[in-house]
Design a protein around this motif. Structure first.
Motif, PDB file in Angstrom:
ATOM      1  N   THR A 164      10.255 -13.214  -4.564  1.00  0.00           N
ATOM      2  CA  THR A 164      10.046 -12.009  -5.378  1.00  0.00           C
ATOM      3  C   THR A 164      10.313 -10.739  -4.567  1.00  0.00           C
ATOM      4  N   GLY A 165      11.163 -10.870  -3.546  1.00  0.00           N
ATOM      5  CA  GLY A 165      11.651  -9.680  -2.858  1.00  0.00           C
ATOM      6  C   GLY A 165      10.885  -9.255  -1.621  1.00  0.00           C
ATOM      7  N   TRP A 166       9.877 -10.034  -1.230  1.00  0.00           N
ATOM      8  CA  TRP A 166       9.143  -9.692   0.000  1.00  0.00           C
ATOM      9  C   TRP A 166       9.826 -10.297   1.221  1.00  0.00           C
ATOM     10  N   THR A 188      -4.761 -14.290   0.336  1.00  0.00           N
ATOM     11  CA  THR A 188      -4.133 -14.921  -0.836  1.00  0.00           C
ATOM     12  C   THR A 188      -4.613 -14.202  -2.091  1.00  0.00           C
ATOM     13  N   LEU A 189      -3.659 -13.663  -2.838  1.00  0.00           N
ATOM     14  CA  LEU A 189      -3.997 -12.902  -4.045  1.00  0.00           C
ATOM     15  C   LEU A 189      -3.356 -13.567  -5.256  1.00  0.00           C
ATOM     16  N   ASP A 237       2.970  -8.710  -7.186  1.00  0.00           N
ATOM     17  CA  ASP A 237       4.025  -8.005  -7.922  1.00  0.00           C
ATOM     18  C   ASP A 237       3.763  -6.503  -7.942  1.00  0.00           C
ATOM     19  N   GLN A 238       2.508  -6.143  -8.203  1.00  0.00           N
ATOM     20  CA  GLN A 238       2.158  -4.715  -8.259  1.00  0.00           C
ATOM     21  C   GLN A 238       2.336  -4.050  -6.898  1.00  0.00           C
ATOM     22  N   TYR A 245       6.846  -6.076   3.273  1.00  0.00           N
ATOM     23  CA  TYR A 245       6.671  -7.171   4.238  1.00  0.00           C
ATOM     24  C   TYR A 245       5.259  -7.692   4.047  1.00  0.00           C
ATOM     25  N   TYR A 246       5.089  -9.005   3.818  1.00  0.00           N
ATOM     26  CA  TYR A 246       3.750  -9.550   3.592  1.00  0.00           C
ATOM     27  C   TYR A 246       3.439 -10.605   4.652  1.00  0.00           C
TER      28      TYR A 246
END
Ligand code: 5AD
Length: 331
Positions: A180-182, A129-130, A136-137, A145-146
């Protein structure tokens, strides 16, 4: 949804043996084939750092484990290593760490930028968890992919096992990443101490409702030098049946065969593929660091290309020529 769910309760499917188990795995395998073909995606994983600020009771990398030698690789070292050893079958690469923000900023970010620029590999990250700005970076750098596991979908159980932060925060992170696009994957550990049948069902339901492209189940392995060192293990059968149940509930998700299946069952890895999994992972961590990336035991089974390809073949499947990340973008 599968008719098996009308005829049986999930608890019964979880414990299925004999003909019911055969039917469960067969239906799950057929669903995988219908969505993805009889193919298994292949990714490589590099375990970049074993520093961790979390203190999960089940994990050997917990910060209180002072018996572990800690390491953090740098981005050039990893890039050069990948260039020299990348197996021909690998289409996606996953970078994994303990929860180590130094590794994120100093190693992973430059590494992702470089890989994005210089290769066609799909890039997957499993870093804990960040803060939103870190996600975003990483996304901007080329991460796609996360992987962020919930481990247990019951709030009280999550707290009891000292999983990272709170369940609510993890769920919030999953939603943030997905919007956010992941492409997001999550998962749980089956057979954790104090995990009841209700927790299990709650976890499956939560995973089903979350905006995920991938879902995993790993059988619990009591970790050396953790508070659960002497704990009991659930049978490999239940963990494998969980793979099939996940597939039936989530037909179009990526479901990995994880190497821990080989610890709970002799042929566990191949059987996970037969039960509906569609992703194999080749461990590419350099040997010097590998022994210290201790999720549960030094004696974990290291899956190399030869072992992964053999399991895929024995399961009657073929290795995919495609990147799972690129494939997912189209469905
Ligand atoms: N047993 C099984 N899986 C474990 N993990 C960590 N510790 C254990 C354990 N004792 C898994 C968790 C974690 C992943 C990297 O490894 O799911 O998210």
């Amino acid at each position: 949804m599968s008719s098996l769910f009308n005829q049986y309760r999930v608890e019964e499917l979880l414990l299925a043996t004999g003909t019911l188990q055969k039917r469960l795995w067969q239906e799950a395998g057929e669903l995988r084939d219908a969505v993805f073909g009889k193919e298994v995606f292949i990714r490589g994983v590099i375990e970049v750092s074993n520093f961790c600020r979390q203190n999960c009771d089940y994990c050997g990398m917990r910060r209180d484990n002072q018996k572990l030698d800690r390491y953090r690789m740098n981005s050039d070292e990893i890039f050069d290593h990948l260039q020299s050893i990348l197996p021909a079958s690998v289409r996606d690469i996953n970078f994994q760490t303990g929860e180590d923000v130094v590794a994120v900023r100093e190693t992973i970010l430059p590494l992702v930028r470089r890989i994005k620029k210089e290769s066609r590999l799909g890039i997957s990250l499993c870093l804990g968890t960040l803060e939103s700005k870190d996600y975003d970076q990483l996304r901007e750098a080329g991460g796609e992919y996360y992987i962020i596991k919930i481990e247990s979908g019951n709030e009280a159980h999550f707290k009891a096992i000292h999983a990272p932060g709170t369940l609510a925060k993890r769920i919030e992170a999953i939603h943030y990443l997905a919007t956010t696009g992941w492409q997001v994957s999550s998962g749980f550990i089956a057979g954790l101490p104090d995990q009841t049948k209700e927790h299990f069902l709650e976890t499956l339901n939560l995973l089903h409702r979350l905006p995920l492209r991938g879902t995993s189940v790993s059988p619990f392995i009591p970790g050396e030098n953790t508070p659960y060192e002497g704990a009991g293990v659930m049978s490999g059968v239940e963990a494998l049946n969980s793979v099939a149940i996940l597939r039936l509930q989530n037909p179009d998700r990526i479901i990995p065969a994880v190497s821990a299946f080989n610890i709970v069952h002799e042929e566990g890895y191949r059987l996970a593929l037969e039960a509906g999994a569609n992703l194999g992972t080749i461990n590419l961590t350099p040997e010097r660091q590998r022994e210290d990336y201790q999720l549960y035991t030094k004696h974990r089974v290291i899956m190399n290309q030869e072992r992964v390809l053999k399991a895929i073949e024995k399961a009657g499947l073929t290795p995919s020529e495609k990147s799972m990340i690129r494939f997912l973008k189209k469905i």
